[in-house]
Design a protein around this motif. Structure first.
Motif: not given
Length: 350
Positions: A22-24, A39, A53, A35-36, A43, A49, A51, A65
């Motif tokens: 998952l791209d934050l 997440v 960026a 996005m947070m 969870e 996951l 994570t 990250v």
């Protein structure tokens, strides 16, 4: 009976754990923290996951990250360059939501499109159109934030409907301890409209013992500060904090972005007036007062009603509370898990 046979008798099987990257670096919508929120809800599901960026984060994030060399960003902005799954552990599916859309070698990819403005300006936003078309040609699934947005994306990219799914960003439901008193105005693509309304909005707010606080981009904010001295101008990054101080929200939008601020206002029992775009009618109608984009008198009348008419305020607050659940992180996470699993299933059949 052998205990190993028990799960086959009337006991639902737990779905296998998916490994999701998952791209934050998204989302691009105005509230900025969706996005947070996603997440946290993912969870709680049957997911593992990872994570990362694709660009530098505006604010520090807790936990691990993964980041990438900055030299990759110009390439990934065009949808080219090294495959991102070369830099990550084995994953079942990847999900990006920012302006960078890296290619993948073998991992299914979902691309959330939160901001339609680059798609509306084919000259300035040509890079975005070509980037998204390239990712679809390689098998990526585009995810729009509403059905109205999906129609627009499909028209601009000239792609098939099945290549575009719909899933809302996740907006956390948070209550606040007391009612604020400011008029919080969100301006997205409607700077001229706000400048025309500012004198009347300021007069209205002052008559109610309040003040106008406007959220805007840096460029628009500079104009507002110069031309509207009685208005308090703030960055969109402060939206969540300023929302708790608001008595009413005025969302002046051109419909290019998901209306996350009104949704957050719904959750906080704050009445909302919003411009009647296709996106806003789909997502906000029935829980907010919708007014035509350039009907100044209707906008001012609706804002005044949301300040002074307590019964109307309570009606909108109740409707907003119900609507906010549709965008809550658990609901959105369930939708995204289905999209992740569908993407994995389709990749295995190719």
């Amino acid at each position: 009976m052998d205990e190993r046979d028990a799960p086959s008798i009337g006991v639902p099987l737990r779905p296998p754990t998916l490994r999701v990257g998952l791209d934050l670096a998204g989302s691009l919508e105005p509230l900025g923290d969706t996005m947070m929120n996603l997440v946290g809800a993912l969870e709680e599901r049957t997911l593992e996951l990872v994570t990362f960026a694709t660009r530098k984060m505006d604010e520090p994030v807790d936990g691990v990250v993964r980041t990438f060399p900055s030299v990759l960003r110009p390439l990934w902005r065009r949808g080219r360059g090294p495959a991102i799954d070369r830099f990550l552990p084995p994953l079942d599916v990847l999900h990006v939501a920012g302006t960078l859309v890296p290619p993948t070698k073998r991992t299914p990819l979902l691309v959330s499109v939160d901001d339609l403005r680059p798609l509306r300006d084919e000259s300035a936003g040509r890079w975005r159109i070509e980037q998204l078309r390239r990712s679809v040609d390689r098998g990526a699934q585009i995810v729009a934030t509403s059905y109205a947005a999906r129609r627009e994306v499909q028209s601009v990219l000239e792609i098939e409907n099945q290549d575009i799914a719909v899933a809302h960003p996740a907006v956390a439901i948070k209550t606040r301890p007391k009612v604020g008193n400011s008029l919080l105005v969100s301006v997205t693509g409607t700077a001229e409209l706000f400048l025309a309304l500012a004198p009347e909005l300021t007069q209205l707010a002052q008559a109610q013992g309040s003040q106008v606080v406007v959220l805007a981009s840096r460029e628009a904010g500079t104009r507002f500060k110069a031309e509207c001295p009685d208005v308090i101008v703030r960055s969109r990054t402060r939206a969540r904090r300023l929302l708790w101080e608001a008595r009413s929200v005025l969302h002046l939008s051109d419909g290019a972005r998901f209306p996350s601020l009104p949704v957050a206002a719904f959750a906080a029992s704050i009445p909302v007036v919003a411009t009647s775009t296709d996106v806003n009618r789909e997502l906000l109608e029935g829980a907010a007062d919708l007014v035509e984009l350039y009907d100044h008198d209707a906008i001012i009348a609706s804002v005044l009603r949301n300040f002074a008419d307590e019964s109307h305020r309570q009606l909108l607050a109740a409707a907003g509370n119900v609507r906010a659940v549709d965008f809550s992180p658990p609901v959105v996470a369930e939708r995204y898990e289905r999209l992740y699993r569908d993407a994995v299933s389709e990749s295995r059949t190719k």
